[in-house]
Every structure is written in C-alpha cells, then in structure tokens.
Design a protein around this motif. Sequence first.
Motif, short mmCIF file in Angstrom:
data_model
loop_
_atom_site.label_atom_id
_atom_site.label_comp_id
_atom_site.label_asym_id
_atom_site.label_seq_id
_atom_site.Cartn_x
_atom_site.Cartn_y
_atom_site.Cartn_z
N ILE A 128 0.84 -1.21 0.00
CA ILE A 128 0.00 0.00 0.00
C ILE A 128 0.88 1.26 0.00
N GLN A 129 1.90 1.24 0.88
CA GLN A 129 2.81 2.40 0.92
C GLN A 129 3.46 2.63 -0.44
N GLY A 130 3.81 1.54 -1.08
CA GLY A 130 4.46 1.63 -2.40
C GLY A 130 3.55 2.29 -3.42
N LYS A 137 -4.35 7.14 -4.76
CA LYS A 137 -5.20 7.56 -3.63
C LYS A 137 -5.86 6.30 -3.11
N ILE A 138 -5.62 6.01 -1.82
CA ILE A 138 -6.09 4.72 -1.29
C ILE A 138 -7.01 4.92 -0.10
N THR A 169 7.56 -5.98 -3.94
CA THR A 169 8.49 -5.43 -4.93
C THR A 169 7.95 -5.65 -6.34
N GLN A 170 7.44 -6.88 -6.59
CA GLN A 170 6.92 -7.17 -7.94
C GLN A 170 5.69 -6.32 -8.25
N ASN A 171 4.84 -6.17 -7.24
CA ASN A 171 3.60 -5.40 -7.41
C ASN A 171 3.91 -3.95 -7.77
N VAL A 172 4.82 -3.36 -6.98
CA VAL A 172 5.16 -1.95 -7.20
C VAL A 172 5.93 -1.77 -8.52
#
Length: 435
Positions: A128-130, A137-138, A169-172
């Motif tokens: 989420i932070q990434g 906007k979360i 890492t992969q997601n971001v």
Amino acid sequence: MDKFVIRGGLPLNGQVEISGSKNGSLPILFGSLLAPGPLLLEGVPTGLRDINTTLEILRQFGAEVEKRDHQVAIEVPTQGPVKAPYDLVKKMRASISSFGPLLARRGEAVVSLPGGCNIGDRPIDLHIQGMEALGAKIRHENGYIIANGPLKGGSVYLSGPMGPTVLGTQNVMMAAAGADGVSVIEGAACEPEVVSTADFLRTLGVKIEGDGSPTIRIEGVGQDGFASLGGVTFTIPPDRIETGTYILAGAAAGGRVEVRNCRPKDNLALLSILKNIGVPLEIGEDSVTVTGVDQVTPCDVATLAYPGFPTDLQGPLMALLCKTDGVSLITEKIFPDRFMHLSELRRFGAKVRKEGSTGIIEGGAPLHGAEVMASDLRASACLVIAGLMASGTTQVRRIYHLQRGYESMEVKLRGLGADVERVEDRQIESETVQG
Ligand code: EPZ
C-alpha cells in the motif's frame, strides 16, 4: 479430499525434471493485465492449483485466457472489472499482485485484504505504501482497499521489520511500469522471481535496471503506454523451491538423484548448507546430482531474504536434519511462526521442538511411518520427505496444499522409485475400518 500413502524406507534413484516456477509465474500472470496482448507465457506449471486460481481471477477481470500444456495465452481488454474479491484473495494471497497492474492500466483497483494465513502474519502495508508513493489515492472500505490513479513515477522504500517484500516489490514494479515517469525502489527484494518479473517487463518494452539488487530503477511508459502491445512471448524459469525440495528429498531418502532443468545458482544457500553438513553434490550448468547419506552433521541456520536460505525450504530441510548425530537449529527470520510441521514431525518420532522462532532438531531418533496432516504447501513437502525417510507406512492428509505448488509430485517421486500413492481419503479410511 486426497491424501498420500507413502511406504517409506526406499532410496530415490534416477532423474527428475523441475517444472516452471510457481512464484515466478503468479505475478507475471497478473502482469499480463498491463497490456492487451495477445501474450503467450511458456513453461507455466499449469498443473498447479494456484495457477488455475490465477487464471480464474484473470477471467474475472475480463481477460480471455487459454490454457494449454504448460502454456497460457492471454488477452486483456482495457476496460473491465477491477475487483479482486475476498473469496479469491483468501484462497491465494498472491492475487494481491493484481493490485499494481490493474491500477496502472485501468486507473483503479479494488482488492480484498487477504486476512489470515497459516504460515503467520502477512500484512500488505508495504504494498500500500508503495502504491501511495506512486501517487495512488487509497482508502479502506469493508475489508477492501480501493485505489485510484493516475500513477506517476516516485521514490519507494519497500523493506519492513522482516526485511524486503517479494510480492510487494513485484507489485510496485508492475505499477511503476505503467506510471508516468521514472520510479526508484529502494529496499527491494532481490529474489530470482523479482528478476523474472523485471525480465517480463523488459519483454513488454519497459526499461528497468538494478533488479536483483536492493535498488531498482523503472522508466514507466504511462497509462496508455502498452495500448498497442501484443504478440509477446515469455518463458517462465524453473522453480527453485521445487528444485530444493527434490535435492533435499534425495539427500534424505538415500540413493542418487539428478535434479534436471534447474538453475543451481538460484539455490546457492541451500547447496552451501548441504555441503557443510556432508551431503555429496555434483553441480552442473542446469542440474544438481545429490547422493543420499545415512547421517548428516548438525547445523545452525536461519531463513533470510535472498540470497539467504529461503523460508520455503525450512520445513523440507528440517526433515533431513532428523538424520543428524546432534542438535540442529533453524531460526525463522521471515515468518517467525512458520512451524506447523513441527508437531506433525513428532508423530514420526522426531525429536523436535520450538523456542521462540527457532526450531530445535535433536537428530538420531529413527522415524516411523505415521498419519499426519498437511497444514500448508511447504509443511506438506516436509512431511512427504519425512514419510520417504520413515520405516513403514505414512499417510499425509490434506495434500491439496501440495497441489498448490508441486506439479505431479507423486508421479515425479514414483519415477525416482518411491512407493507413493495418491488416494481419496475416505476410501482409505473405510479400508482401515474394515481391516
Ligand atoms: C513470497 O510471499 C512467496 N509467495 C512466499 O512463498 C515466500 O515464502 C515469501 O515470498 C518469502 O520468500 C509468492 O511469491 C507467491 P514477503 P510474499 O512479502 O511476497 C513481511 C510459498 O510457499 N511483510 O516477501 O507475500 C511479511 O510478513 C509461499 O510458495 C510486511 O511486513 O512474502 C514477512 O515477514 C509462501 N509487510 C516478510 O515481510 C508487507 O506489506 C516477507 O514477506 C509485506 C510483507
């Protein structure tokens, strides 16, 4: 529900072919959401339950998915549903990696928080932070994260108290690939699966540097940057955890096993531990041959982020360490509660206990076949290895966990000379009653 019936004590001999990587495939399958395609993924372990769950989720996002033998062809329209519902996310946490690609391509993602997990607490705060660092906007609503773009390049730090996050890492990285401008991830995971995801994104034309190190630089192509992308083929590399599991099974059961179609350089921590405890190994370019031993020397190891010893092999190594002539320690530094296999190992007669996040194995006690319950994927592999080592008959129940990550394990083990059968649980129960 099926179970494995293992008549233990037989050595393993011969060759075993490693399948494509499960944890390599999952984020890349979700990464297909970035572009219309068609995209062809080869070397996908299509026999696995997690792969089939992923294909089901992709279809929910409006993708056309065609599964063939170890190949998946995917086409994804620009517009379509953006919700990953709880029912699917709780089945498979990796579905959180739809978050980045959906947000990047469709400008919105609604992803269920995963909830409980039987290997311990697994928050997704870093994911989420990434995304927030990339401008998303979360908000949280009824157990869901609702995220809106547009995304722009940003500076992201992705390590938490337990070190870097692999899926995070992969997601971001995937979100950053579809963001506008350059992103830099610091504290990135260095696992080979992160490098595969970067290779996949490079195949889509994204410029990425530094993958495999803690700093990754990604030049995003923007929300419409992949709009005309199609005709891409990518091959999934072999599974390093399946590789390690068969190497450990070979060492534990005795005999001589050649583990083929693998990448030994992805398993250096395991190979180094095995050499140190006296397991003979022959390491080739894409194979490892292991000779089983009657006894190994004790060791003191910790699971760590790559290139450290992987948490996913902690259980399988613990089974082998029952063969020592002393006391071994394995400390879990990734998932401190990942010890569900320990009490099941005791049912074989193993002398194992846990203090804090350290498993303590007093080797030397002979293992006898037992009826045991699999609790998660890698715990199941631990119990199967113990069953191969034990004298007499072992039943490993709830082996559906195994089917999440090991393609045709009973077939591969039988090919090595093991006496393993997969049977419906109820059938055997009634036979036992009759007997
Ligand atoms: C991946 O999970 C693997 N799954 C896991 O394999 C593997 O055990 C794990 O990496 C560690 O190597 C897939 O690739 C699909 P993490 P992931 O985020 O990415 C904490 C298997 O058996 N953390 O790297 O979800 C977390 O609690 C599976 O195949 C946060 O604090 O793991 C853990 O202590 C099981 N906040 C540590 O980081 C976050 O936002 C590493 O977890 C995310 C993670």
